[in-house]
Write a protein that holds these residues in place. Structure first.
Motif, PDB file in Angstrom:
ATOM      1  N   HIS A   5     -18.173 -43.322 -12.789  1.00 32.46           N
ATOM      2  CA  HIS A   5     -18.505 -42.056 -13.442  1.00 32.46           C
ATOM      3  C   HIS A   5     -17.844 -42.030 -14.814  1.00 32.46           C
ATOM      4  O   HIS A   5     -16.697 -42.465 -14.961  1.00 32.46           O
ATOM      5  CB  HIS A   5     -18.026 -40.871 -12.597  1.00 32.46           C
ATOM      6  N   TYR A   6     -18.596 -41.503 -15.783  1.00 32.06           N
ATOM      7  CA  TYR A   6     -18.116 -41.471 -17.165  1.00 32.06           C
ATOM      8  C   TYR A   6     -18.370 -40.101 -17.772  1.00 32.06           C
ATOM      9  O   TYR A   6     -19.413 -39.504 -17.524  1.00 32.06           O
ATOM     10  CB  TYR A   6     -18.857 -42.519 -18.021  1.00 32.06           C
ATOM     11  N   ARG A   7     -17.431 -39.631 -18.553  1.00 32.17           N
ATOM     12  CA  ARG A   7     -17.669 -38.453 -19.378  1.00 32.17           C
ATOM     13  C   ARG A   7     -18.044 -38.981 -20.754  1.00 32.17           C
ATOM     14  O   ARG A   7     -17.272 -39.681 -21.399  1.00 32.17           O
ATOM     15  CB  ARG A   7     -16.455 -37.550 -19.492  1.00 32.17           C
ATOM     16  N   VAL A   8     -19.230 -38.628 -21.196  1.00 32.99           N
ATOM     17  CA  VAL A   8     -19.736 -39.070 -22.484  1.00 32.99           C
ATOM     18  C   VAL A   8     -19.603 -37.911 -23.462  1.00 32.99           C
ATOM     19  O   VAL A   8     -19.980 -36.784 -23.155  1.00 32.99           O
ATOM     20  CB  VAL A   8     -21.216 -39.505 -22.372  1.00 32.99           C
ATOM     21  N   THR A   9     -19.049 -38.182 -24.634  1.00 38.48           N
ATOM     22  CA  THR A   9     -18.903 -37.178 -25.686  1.00 38.48           C
ATOM     23  C   THR A   9     -19.532 -37.720 -26.953  1.00 38.48           C
ATOM     24  O   THR A   9     -19.245 -38.847 -27.358  1.00 38.48           O
ATOM     25  CB  THR A   9     -17.419 -36.844 -25.941  1.00 38.48           C
ATOM     26  N   LEU A  10     -20.386 -36.918 -27.556  1.00 39.45           N
ATOM     27  CA  LEU A  10     -21.053 -37.300 -28.784  1.00 39.45           C
ATOM     28  C   LEU A  10     -20.725 -36.260 -29.849  1.00 39.45           C
ATOM     29  O   LEU A  10     -20.986 -35.075 -29.679  1.00 39.45           O
ATOM     30  CB  LEU A  10     -22.566 -37.353 -28.548  1.00 39.45           C
ATOM     31  N   ASP A  11     -20.085 -36.715 -30.925  1.00 37.19           N
ATOM     32  CA  ASP A  11     -19.725 -35.844 -32.039  1.00 37.19           C
ATOM     33  C   ASP A  11     -20.590 -36.199 -33.238  1.00 37.19           C
ATOM     34  O   ASP A  11     -20.824 -37.381 -33.512  1.00 37.19           O
ATOM     35  CB  ASP A  11     -18.254 -36.041 -32.451  1.00 37.19           C
ATOM     36  N   ALA A  12     -21.023 -35.201 -33.981  1.00 40.94           N
ATOM     37  CA  ALA A  12     -21.706 -35.445 -35.253  1.00 40.94           C
ATOM     38  C   ALA A  12     -20.630 -35.733 -36.297  1.00 40.94           C
ATOM     39  O   ALA A  12     -19.620 -35.030 -36.379  1.00 40.94           O
ATOM     40  CB  ALA A  12     -22.526 -34.225 -35.657  1.00 40.94           C
ATOM     41  N   VAL A  13     -20.841 -36.790 -37.081  1.00 44.99           N
ATOM     42  CA  VAL A  13     -19.875 -37.179 -38.109  1.00 44.99           C
ATOM     43  C   VAL A  13     -20.590 -37.413 -39.427  1.00 44.99           C
ATOM     44  O   VAL A  13     -21.803 -37.643 -39.468  1.00 44.99           O
ATOM     45  CB  VAL A  13     -19.087 -38.449 -37.702  1.00 44.99           C
ATOM     46  N   ASP A  14     -19.832 -37.415 -40.501  1.00 46.58           N
ATOM     47  CA  ASP A  14     -20.395 -37.754 -41.808  1.00 46.58           C
ATOM     48  C   ASP A  14     -20.337 -39.270 -42.000  1.00 46.58           C
ATOM     49  O   ASP A  14     -19.930 -40.011 -41.103  1.00 46.58           O
ATOM     50  CB  ASP A  14     -19.697 -36.992 -42.940  1.00 46.58           C
ATOM     51  N   ALA A  15     -20.741 -39.738 -43.157  1.00 46.01           N
ATOM     52  CA  ALA A  15     -20.811 -41.184 -43.433  1.00 46.01           C
ATOM     53  C   ALA A  15     -19.461 -41.880 -43.318  1.00 46.01           C
ATOM     54  O   ALA A  15     -19.386 -43.078 -43.055  1.00 46.01           O
ATOM     55  CB  ALA A  15     -21.406 -41.416 -44.826  1.00 46.01           C
ATOM     56  N   GLU A  16     -18.366 -41.140 -43.514  1.00 48.84           N
ATOM     57  CA  GLU A  16     -17.021 -41.725 -43.416  1.00 48.84           C
ATOM     58  C   GLU A  16     -16.464 -41.647 -41.992  1.00 48.84           C
ATOM     59  O   GLU A  16     -15.365 -42.128 -41.732  1.00 48.84           O
ATOM     60  CB  GLU A  16     -16.056 -41.019 -44.375  1.00 48.84           C
ATOM     61  N   GLY A  17     -17.204 -41.002 -41.090  1.00 48.51           N
ATOM     62  CA  GLY A  17     -16.740 -40.896 -39.704  1.00 48.51           C
ATOM     63  C   GLY A  17     -15.959 -39.636 -39.397  1.00 48.51           C
ATOM     64  O   GLY A  17     -15.426 -39.499 -38.300  1.00 48.51           O
ATOM     65  N   VAL A  19     -15.498 -35.948 -38.229  1.00 51.76           N
ATOM     66  CA  VAL A  19     -16.253 -35.038 -37.370  1.00 51.76           C
ATOM     67  C   VAL A  19     -16.648 -33.801 -38.165  1.00 51.76           C
ATOM     68  O   VAL A  19     -15.823 -33.203 -38.862  1.00 51.76           O
ATOM     69  CB  VAL A  19     -15.415 -34.639 -36.126  1.00 51.76           C
ATOM     70  N   LEU A  20     -17.914 -33.431 -38.051  1.00 51.21           N
ATOM     71  CA  LEU A  20     -18.415 -32.251 -38.739  1.00 51.21           C
ATOM     72  C   LEU A  20     -17.992 -30.994 -37.978  1.00 51.21           C
ATOM     73  O   LEU A  20     -18.276 -30.860 -36.789  1.00 51.21           O
ATOM     74  CB  LEU A  20     -19.937 -32.304 -38.864  1.00 51.21           C
ATOM     75  N   ALA A  21     -17.310 -30.099 -38.669  1.00 54.38           N
ATOM     76  CA  ALA A  21     -16.737 -28.910 -38.036  1.00 54.38           C
ATOM     77  C   ALA A  21     -17.800 -27.936 -37.539  1.00 54.38           C
ATOM     78  O   ALA A  21     -17.562 -27.192 -36.592  1.00 54.38           O
ATOM     79  CB  ALA A  21     -15.799 -28.200 -39.016  1.00 54.38           C
ATOM     80  N   ASP A  22     -18.966 -27.915 -38.170  1.00 51.07           N
ATOM     81  CA  ASP A  22     -19.981 -26.928 -37.804  1.00 51.07           C
ATOM     82  C   ASP A  22     -20.891 -27.390 -36.662  1.00 51.07           C
ATOM     83  O   ASP A  22     -21.893 -26.771 -36.363  1.00 51.07           O
ATOM     84  CB  ASP A  22     -20.831 -26.565 -39.029  1.00 51.07           C
ATOM     85  N   SER A  23     -20.523 -28.458 -36.005  1.00 51.67           N
ATOM     86  CA  SER A  23     -21.354 -29.008 -34.939  1.00 51.67           C
ATOM     87  C   SER A  23     -20.512 -29.181 -33.668  1.00 51.67           C
ATOM     88  O   SER A  23     -19.485 -29.845 -33.688  1.00 51.67           O
ATOM     89  CB  SER A  23     -21.913 -30.339 -35.425  1.00 51.67           C
ATOM     90  N   ALA A  24     -20.961 -28.556 -32.597  1.00 51.96           N
ATOM     91  CA  ALA A  24     -20.255 -28.670 -31.314  1.00 51.96           C
ATOM     92  C   ALA A  24     -20.560 -30.023 -30.685  1.00 51.96           C
ATOM     93  O   ALA A  24     -21.689 -30.518 -30.781  1.00 51.96           O
ATOM     94  CB  ALA A  24     -20.687 -27.553 -30.373  1.00 51.96           C
ATOM     95  N   PRO A  25     -19.591 -30.648 -30.042  1.00 52.26           N
ATOM     96  CA  PRO A  25     -19.853 -31.930 -29.390  1.00 52.26           C
ATOM     97  C   PRO A  25     -20.787 -31.765 -28.187  1.00 52.26           C
ATOM     98  O   PRO A  25     -20.831 -30.705 -27.558  1.00 52.26           O
ATOM     99  CB  PRO A  25     -18.475 -32.406 -28.944  1.00 52.26           C
ATOM    100  N   LEU A  26     -21.521 -32.804 -27.904  1.00 55.04           N
ATOM    101  CA  LEU A  26     -22.352 -32.862 -26.708  1.00 55.04           C
ATOM    102  C   LEU A  26     -21.547 -33.626 -25.666  1.00 55.04           C
ATOM    103  O   LEU A  26     -21.070 -34.731 -25.935  1.00 55.04           O
ATOM    104  CB  LEU A  26     -23.654 -33.607 -27.022  1.00 55.04           C
ATOM    105  N   ARG A  27     -21.393 -33.038 -24.486  1.00 56.60           N
ATOM    106  CA  ARG A  27     -20.624 -33.689 -23.411  1.00 56.60           C
ATOM    107  C   ARG A  27     -21.413 -33.630 -22.120  1.00 56.60           C
ATOM    108  O   ARG A  27     -22.012 -32.610 -21.804  1.00 56.60           O
ATOM    109  CB  ARG A  27     -19.284 -32.984 -23.205  1.00 56.60           C
ATOM    110  N   PHE A  28     -21.375 -34.749 -21.386  1.00 60.60           N
ATOM    111  CA  PHE A  28     -21.998 -34.780 -20.068  1.00 60.60           C
ATOM    112  C   PHE A  28     -21.355 -35.888 -19.241  1.00 60.60           C
ATOM    113  O   PHE A  28     -20.680 -36.760 -19.781  1.00 60.60           O
ATOM    114  CB  PHE A  28     -23.520 -34.976 -20.167  1.00 60.60           C
ATOM    115  N   VAL A  29     -21.565 -35.828 -17.941  1.00 61.03           N
ATOM    116  CA  VAL A  29     -21.056 -36.850 -17.029  1.00 61.03           C
ATOM    117  C   VAL A  29     -22.239 -37.714 -16.604  1.00 61.03           C
ATOM    118  O   VAL A  29     -23.318 -37.196 -16.278  1.00 61.03           O
ATOM    119  CB  VAL A  29     -20.368 -36.216 -15.808  1.00 61.03           C
ATOM    120  N   ALA A  30     -22.037 -39.013 -16.634  1.00 62.53           N
ATOM    121  CA  ALA A  30     -23.077 -39.969 -16.254  1.00 62.53           C
ATOM    122  C   ALA A  30     -22.518 -40.924 -15.203  1.00 62.53           C
ATOM    123  O   ALA A  30     -21.315 -41.145 -15.128  1.00 62.53           O
ATOM    124  CB  ALA A  30     -23.541 -40.744 -17.478  1.00 62.53           C
TER     125      ALA A  30
END
Length: 95
Positions: A5-17, A19-30
Motif C-alpha cells: 500500500h502506498y500513499r501517493v501525493t502529487l504537488d503542482a510545482v513551477d519550472a524550478e520545482g 510547490v505552488l502555494a495556490d494549489s492543494a496537493p492531490l493525495r490518495f492510497v493505492a
C-alpha cells in the motif's frame, strides 16, 4: 497475493520545482502487488530515461497496471490488459 500500500501525493510545482502555494496537493492510497520502490530503482539503473522520467513511467505504469489487472474482465480494460502485458514483457526484456 499480498498487496503493498502506498500513499501517493502529487504537488503542482513551477519550472524550478517550487510547490505552488495556490494549489492543494492531490493525495490518495493505492495498492500494488509489486514493490514500486524497487521497480523505480531498477528503471533508473537502466539509464534509458532521466531519473525523473524513469520514476514517472514506473509509478504510472504500476498504478495503472494494477487497476487494469484487477478489472481485466471489464470490457473497458480487457484489450488494454493484453497490450499492457505485452508492453511490460518487452520492457522487462530490454536492457
Amino acid at each position: 497475493m499480498q498487496k503493498h500500500h502506498y500513499r501517493v501525493t502529487l504537488d503542482a510545482v513551477d519550472a524550478e520545482g517550487t510547490v505552488l502555494a495556490d494549489s492543494a496537493p492531490l493525495r490518495f492510497v493505492a495498492r500494488c502487488h509489486d514493490d514500486i520502490f524497487a521497480i523505480v530503482e531498477r528503471s533508473r539503473q537502466r539509464g534509458q530515461l532521466s531519473a525523473d522520467d524513469a520514476a514517472a513511467m514506473a509509478v504510472g505504469l504500476k498504478l495503472f497496471g494494477e487497476i487494469a489487472l484487477e478489472n481485466r474482465k471489464d470490457p473497458l480494460f480487457s484489450q488494454i490488459s493484453q497490450d499492457l502485458g505485452a508492453f511490460i514483457g518487452k520492457l522487462k526484456g530490454t536492457r
